[in-house]
Structure formats: structure tokens, C-alpha cells
Design an enzyme around this catalytic site. Structure first.
Site, PDB file in Angstrom:
ATOM      1  N   ASP A   1       0.832  -1.207   0.000  1.00  0.00           N
ATOM      2  CA  ASP A   1       0.000   0.000   0.000  1.00  0.00           C
ATOM      3  C   ASP A   1       0.864   1.254   0.000  1.00  0.00           C
ATOM      4  OD1 ASP A   1      -2.276   1.494   0.024  1.00  0.00           O
ATOM      5  OD2 ASP A   1      -2.784   1.135   2.134  1.00  0.00           O
ATOM      6  N   GLY A   2       0.362   2.306  -0.628  1.00  0.00           N
ATOM      7  CA  GLY A   2       1.035   3.601  -0.566  1.00  0.00           C
ATOM      8  C   GLY A   2       1.679   4.045  -1.868  1.00  0.00           C
TER       9      GLY A   2
ATOM     10  N   GLY B   1       0.247   5.298  -4.554  1.00  0.00           N
ATOM     11  CA  GLY B   1      -0.339   6.563  -5.005  1.00  0.00           C
ATOM     12  C   GLY B   1       0.199   7.740  -4.213  1.00  0.00           C
TER      13      GLY B   1
ATOM     14  N   ARG C   1      -0.178   9.102  -9.992  1.00  0.00           N
ATOM     15  CA  ARG C   1      -0.248   7.883  -9.176  1.00  0.00           C
ATOM     16  C   ARG C   1       0.379   6.662  -9.866  1.00  0.00           C
ATOM     17  NH1 ARG C   1      -3.717   7.400  -5.141  1.00  0.00           N
ATOM     18  NH2 ARG C   1      -4.136   5.255  -5.756  1.00  0.00           N
TER      19      ARG C   1
ATOM     20  N   ASN D   1     -10.548  -2.594  -6.075  1.00  0.00           N
ATOM     21  CA  ASN D   1      -9.717  -1.729  -6.933  1.00  0.00           C
ATOM     22  C   ASN D   1     -10.344  -1.489  -8.315  1.00  0.00           C
ATOM     23  OD1 ASN D   1      -6.485  -2.953  -5.705  1.00  0.00           O
ATOM     24  ND2 ASN D   1      -7.697  -1.191  -5.044  1.00  0.00           N
ATOM     25  N   TRP D   2     -11.311  -2.352  -8.719  1.00  0.00           N
ATOM     26  CA  TRP D   2     -12.002  -2.114 -10.004  1.00  0.00           C
ATOM     27  C   TRP D   2     -12.742  -0.775  -9.987  1.00  0.00           C
ATOM     28  CZ3 TRP D   2     -10.449  -4.758 -13.962  1.00  0.00           C
ATOM     29  CH2 TRP D   2     -10.105  -6.113 -13.841  1.00  0.00           C
TER      30      TRP D   2
ATOM     31  N   ARG E   1       1.659  -4.959   6.248  1.00  0.00           N
ATOM     32  CA  ARG E   1       0.975  -3.893   5.491  1.00  0.00           C
ATOM     33  C   ARG E   1       1.805  -2.622   5.565  1.00  0.00           C
ATOM     34  NH1 ARG E   1      -5.241  -2.432   4.497  1.00  0.00           N
ATOM     35  NH2 ARG E   1      -4.822  -0.812   2.987  1.00  0.00           N
TER      36      ARG E   1
ATOM     37  N   SER F   1      -8.502  -5.015   4.920  1.00  0.00           N
ATOM     38  CA  SER F   1      -9.020  -4.771   3.569  1.00  0.00           C
ATOM     39  C   SER F   1      -9.396  -6.028   2.794  1.00  0.00           C
ATOM     40  CB  SER F   1      -8.000  -3.943   2.762  1.00  0.00           C
ATOM     41  OG  SER F   1      -7.796  -2.701   3.371  1.00  0.00           O
TER      42      SER F   1
HETATM   43  C1  FPP Z   1      -1.679   0.108  -3.389  1.00  0.00           C
HETATM   44  O1  FPP Z   1      -1.249   1.446  -3.460  1.00  0.00           O
HETATM   45  C2  FPP Z   1      -1.203  -0.687  -4.505  1.00  0.00           C
HETATM   46  C3  FPP Z   1      -1.995  -1.258  -5.457  1.00  0.00           C
HETATM   47  C4  FPP Z   1      -3.456  -1.138  -5.479  1.00  0.00           C
HETATM   48  C5  FPP Z   1      -1.443  -2.012  -6.574  1.00  0.00           C
HETATM   49  C6  FPP Z   1      -0.163  -2.737  -6.298  1.00  0.00           C
HETATM   50  C7  FPP Z   1       0.512  -2.921  -7.592  1.00  0.00           C
HETATM   51  C8  FPP Z   1       1.837  -2.910  -7.803  1.00  0.00           C
HETATM   52  C9  FPP Z   1       2.854  -2.821  -6.733  1.00  0.00           C
HETATM   53  C10 FPP Z   1       2.363  -2.976  -9.193  1.00  0.00           C
HETATM   54  C11 FPP Z   1       2.034  -4.211  -9.963  1.00  0.00           C
HETATM   55  C12 FPP Z   1       2.272  -5.461  -9.230  1.00  0.00           C
HETATM   56  C13 FPP Z   1       2.785  -6.600  -9.736  1.00  0.00           C
HETATM   57  C14 FPP Z   1       2.756  -7.815  -8.914  1.00  0.00           C
HETATM   58  C15 FPP Z   1       3.375  -6.668 -11.060  1.00  0.00           C
HETATM   59  P1  FPP Z   1      -2.364   2.577  -3.553  1.00  0.00           P
HETATM   60  O2  FPP Z   1      -2.558   2.906  -4.984  1.00  0.00           O
HETATM   61  O3  FPP Z   1      -3.588   2.132  -2.832  1.00  0.00           O
HETATM   62  O4  FPP Z   1      -1.667   3.746  -2.796  1.00  0.00           O
HETATM   63  P2  FPP Z   1      -2.390   4.887  -1.959  1.00  0.00           P
HETATM   64  O5  FPP Z   1      -3.040   4.211  -0.793  1.00  0.00           O
HETATM   65  O6  FPP Z   1      -1.252   5.765  -1.553  1.00  0.00           O
HETATM   66  O7  FPP Z   1      -3.372   5.566  -2.855  1.00  0.00           O
END
Ligand code: FPP
Length: 250
Positions: free
Chosen positions: A21-22, A24, A34, A69-70, A189, A197
């Protein structure tokens, strides 16, 4: 001194699950889009997968895309799918050379065709590898998984294949997408959020939780070793008392 030197190799977790997580926030802090954070997140995926395999961790399960996430903006979802296809394509040979087997859990039928094809090829190519299983949770949610398991149990009960009166937790587990893996002992996490989650709800019943403020793109090998050292400092009691654990560790 590296945290790696503090790791007790006799007491490694067999299975580590990670909520990455994190991405973005990491990008936004740098004034970037992001998607740049997700791209950087792939470097952390690579580092942690390598570190886990080198240590002798047998299963590493990464939450790469949740059912929820969709609901993100289409632009971000498309970019994540593209990144996934590109990363799997680029990394499969390295995984194979390192004797790592790739698996997926989740409703992968809902992924774009290009993504499914790339994943199927990678899973097939690495299927006989034995050093570590890298599990990507994709379009995954635990409630979806438990619902699916429950439906199949009901069907098998109606068909007379199982007896609901004797259904055990172990037998229930065989209906989950994680049937082939032991339960994770450690759940990590990143990014300071203290939530589960909808991730592996059944499987983490006895897992130790490790939360860190570090954002996923900054979570490297050393941070991973630190999480394992922290895990090893805990006393896992499984409902017993501390005294029982000292005299009867089994
Ligand atoms: C959470 O960060 C991350 C994700 C929803 C996607 C994770 C994907 C990757 C690390 C790249 C692709 C992975 C592979 C296995 C090839 P967030 O977007 O929720 O961050 P935020 O909470 O800061 O908005």
C-alpha cells in the site's frame, strides 16, 4: 548492522502475506501521477520476491489488485493492468531461472484477456519450480473467496460428496483458493494503514500483523528483514498461556 544478520533461520515463517500500500501517495508526494508510484512499486515487488526466496521463505502472497480496486478511475485500472502484463512478461524468465513458481488467487476471469494469457503462460512455464511459490492476489477479495467456497460446499453436500455434520475447518480450507498453501504466519501492510481490507480473512486467523509507515515503493530488502526480525521477537501462543508455550512449544 543489517537486520538480515539478526534473522533466526531456524524460525522463518513459511508463508508471508503482504498488502502493498502507498504507491499513489508516494507518487503524489513527489508531484507525480499515481501510476508512477505503481511503476516504482514493481521494483519493490522484485526486491521482496528475491529477498524472500534467498532467505528460504516458501510462500509469498502479494495483494496486487483487490476486487474493490475495479472502482478506481478507468485510467488507473487500465494502467495497472498494462503494468501487470508488462511486468509478468518481463520477469517470467527471471522467476524461472530462480526456480520460483508463480500462482494467482482471485477472480482472474474478470481480468483482461491479454492479462489472463500472460499469467497463464507464466504459471505454466514456472509450474515445476520448487524454491518458492509467489502468489499474486488479483481481483481478489476474501469475502468473494469464502462465498465461492461456501457455494461449492453446499453443492457437494447436495451431491452427497461431503457430510456437513463432520465438516471441519481443515476441510473448509480445502475449498479456498489457498488450499495448497499453509496459512501465513506473518502479514505485512505498508503505508501506515491498520486495516486488513478483505485480504485472506480466514487464513490470517493466527497471523502476526506487522504495520509500517513506509510506503510500498520505499519498502526494500532491509525493511523486509526488519519485519521478519520483529515477527521473530513475538511469542505466538495460539490461545495457550505463556507458561504453556515455554514448557510445551508444540
Ligand atoms: C496500493 O497502493 C497498490 C496497489 C493497489 C497495486 C499494487 C501494484 C503494484 C505494486 C504494481 C504491480 C504489481 C505486480 C505484482 C506486477 P495505492 O494505490 O492504494 O496507494 P495509496 O493508498 O497511496 O493511494
Amino acid at each position: 548492522m543489517s537486520f538480515k544478520e539478526k534473522i533466526d533461520f531456524q524460525r522463518l515463517p513459511k508463508h508471508i502475506a503482504v498488502i502493498m500500500d502507498g504507491n499513489g501517495r508516494w507518487a503524489q508526494q513527489k508531484g507525480q501521477h499515481r501510476v508512477f508510484g505503481h511503476q516504482k512499486g514493481v521494483d519493490s515487488v522484485r526486491q521482496i520476491s528475491e529477498a524472500a526466496a534467498e532467505l528460504g521463505i516458501q510462500y509469498l502472497t502479494l495483494y496486487a489488485f483487490s476486487t474493490e480496486n475495479w472502482n478506481r478511475p478507468k485510467e488507473e485500472v487500465d494502467a495497472l493492468m498494462e503494468l501487470l502484463v508488462h511486468t509478468i512478461h518481463a520477469e517470467t524468465e527471471t522467476l524461472h531461472k530462480n526456480n520460483i513458481r508463480l500462482h494467482t488467487i482471485g477472480n482472474t476471469d474478470s481480468l483482461p484477456e491479454s492479462c489472463r494469457r500472460e499469467l497463464n503462460d507464466a504459471v505454466e512455464r514456472t509450474s515445476r519450480n520448487t524454491r518458492m511459490t509467489l502468489v499474486l492476489a488479483l481481483s481478489y477479495s476474501s469475502r468473494w473467496e469464502i462465498m465461492e467456497a461456501t457455494k461449492r460446499i453446499a453443492q457437494d453436500s447436495v451431491a452427497g460428496k461431503i457430510d456437513l455434520n463432520t465438516l471441519s475447518a481443515d476441510q473448509f480450507s480445502t475449498y479456498l483458493t489457498t488450499a495448497a498453501y499453509p496459512d501465513p504466519e506473518l502479514l505485512i501492510r505498508t503505508s501506515g494503514e491498520h486495516r486488513v481490507s478483505n485480504y485472506l480473512l480466514w487464513q490470517i486467523a493466527y497471523a502476526e500483523f506487522y504495520f509500517t509507515e513506509t510506503l510500498w515503493p520505499d519498502f526494500g530488502r532491509e525493511a523486509f528483514y526488519e519485519a521478519i526480525v520483529d515477527y521473530q521477537s513475538r511469542e505466538r501462543r495460539f490461545g495457550k498461556t505463556s507458561a504453556q508455550i515455554v514448557t510445551d512449544p508444540a
